[in-house]
Design an enzyme around this catalytic site. Structure first.
Site, PDB file in Angstrom:
ATOM      1  CB  CYS A  69      70.040 -18.651  39.686  1.00 50.63           C
ATOM      2  SG  CYS A  69      69.753 -20.015  40.441  1.00 50.63           S
ATOM      3  CB  CYS A  73      72.569 -14.313  62.915  1.00 51.21           C
ATOM      4  SG  CYS A  73      72.214 -15.433  63.901  1.00 51.21           S
TER       5      CYS A  73
END
Length: 389
Positions: free
Chosen positions: A12, A348
């Site tokens: 990346c 989460c």
């Protein structure tokens, strides 16, 4: 500039140059990422699991790239040279239009939106000077049709006319942009959105479909950002709940109804509770389309709702899907007092899940599964089934 970057999950360009560190584990193989997350989860939940209990199911993962359906872009630079992305650790404006988390069609649209801001002449908001207009561009993609919800977050109403003038050309070029709105956020603080939402299109919601369940996204309603893994999360919840054959069900912190609607049948009385009214309206539309008549969605605080009920009102099963802070001690106490047959907890944040488990009395874990909705980060979703002792 980032427009000429060729990104791969191994390389990346943003990460390698230190411009973006959001995917802090992007150079770690996915299998190793999953192993680290699984070990963390098992360690956190160890106090609540019997030594011989085999309750951890294999983790669920999806694609390493092109999985994300939402882009939150800070608008930087100047009106003649806007940048959609972030401020790097070194303080430079970095375009993230080529971020490899986004599908290719989304990347192309983000580049086009950069041109749109320039052509419309909308001055980006300058935090250091408290001047300018355009703070954020928020783009959400529906995988079922490849349609988009586009939001412009502005400091004031001053640039709405500029957007309206340039919008027909954009929509002619990108008819898949189904919903466009302006959000007014006048406060000089790092707040993503304000209270006022102004729609510039006739359509006000985006349709999505997970498994066989129609779901709808409005500007302020929460929606999972990894559709592929989220669909598996909802399907797993449906299967786990079906084992109890409940006649009544509460879905607390229900959002647009993803969990409850997956678990509901025409014979189940479903009550969904969510503080955000926009999400509740979407959930009700879905229920109507599915022909579910024994369903009630209400815009209320989940803890207040539970505390206003008594044991006689309790359902057979309760689903909770709280934000990162967890459900809190007060709601844990209410759930313990109601003592439904089972509680399905979708978290989460496994740290707050573990904290909440300390306060839920009279239950034991029977199933736990990790869902990697957030590859390359430390975050993940957990589905946990608690059954009454």
């Amino acid at each position: 500039m980032s427009a000429v970057i060729v990104n791969t999950v191994e390389q990346c360009g943003y990460f390698n140059r230190g411009q973006c560190q959001s995917c802090r584990h992007i150079q770690v193989p996915m299998a190793q990422q999953l192993m680290a997350k699984s070990l963390e989860l098992q360690q956190l939940l160890k106090p609540f699991v019997a030594p011989s209990a085999a309750i951890f199911y294999p983790p669920v993962t999806g694609e390493a790239t092109a999985f994300r359906n939402k882009a939150k872009m800070v608008v930087l630079g100047a009106a003649h040279a806007p940048v959609l992305g972030i401020v790097s650790p070194s303080g430079e404006a970095v375009s993230l239009c080529d971020c490899l988390l986004y599908p290719s069609d989304m990347q192309k649209l983000l580049h086009r939106l950069t041109q749109f801001v320039q052509q419309a002449g909308i001055p980006p908001y300058r935090v250091d000077k408290a001047k300018g207009e355009l703070k954020f561009i928020l783009l959400t993609r529906s995988q079922v049709r490849g349609e988009y919800l586009l939001r412009f977050v502005l400091r004031s109403h001053n640039s709405i006319e500029r957007i309206e003038r340039a919008l027909p050309t954009l929509l002619a070029e990108y008819p898949q942009i189904n919903v466009v709105s302006v959000n007014i956020q006048p406060i000089h603080m790092a707040i993503l959105e304000g209270d006022e939402e102004i729609f510039l299109t006739e359509n006000t919601r985006l349709e999505e479909r997970f498994n066989d369940v129609p779901l709808f996204i409005r500007p302020k309603s929460f929606f999972q950002t990894n559709p592929q893994v989220a669909a598996q999360l909802y399907q797993t919840a449906r299967e786990w709940v079906a084992e109890f054959a409940p006649k009544s069900l509460w879905d607390l912190f229900c959002g647009v109804g993803g969990f409850g609607l997956h678990c509901a049948t025409k014979d189940i009385a479903l009550t969904g509770i969510e503080i955000e009214a926009e999400a509740i309206s979407c959930a009700q539309i879905s229920a109507n389309l599915m022909g579910l008549e024994k369903v009630q969605f209400m815009a209320l605080d989940s803890t207040d709702f539970a505390q206003g009920k008594n044991a006689a009102d309790k359902p057979d099963l309760i689903i909770v899907n709280p934000p990162r802070r967890g459900i809190g001690e007060a709601l844990c106490q209410s759930l313990s007092e109601f003592a439904p047959r089972a509680i399905l907890y979708s978290s989460c944040n496994p740290k707050t899940l573990a904290k909440d488990l300390e306060h839920i009395q009279g239950y034991h874990l029977t199933k736990v599964q990790l869902f990697d909705l957030f590859p390359h980060t430390d975050h993940f979703e957990v589905l946990a089934m608690l059954v009454k002792d």
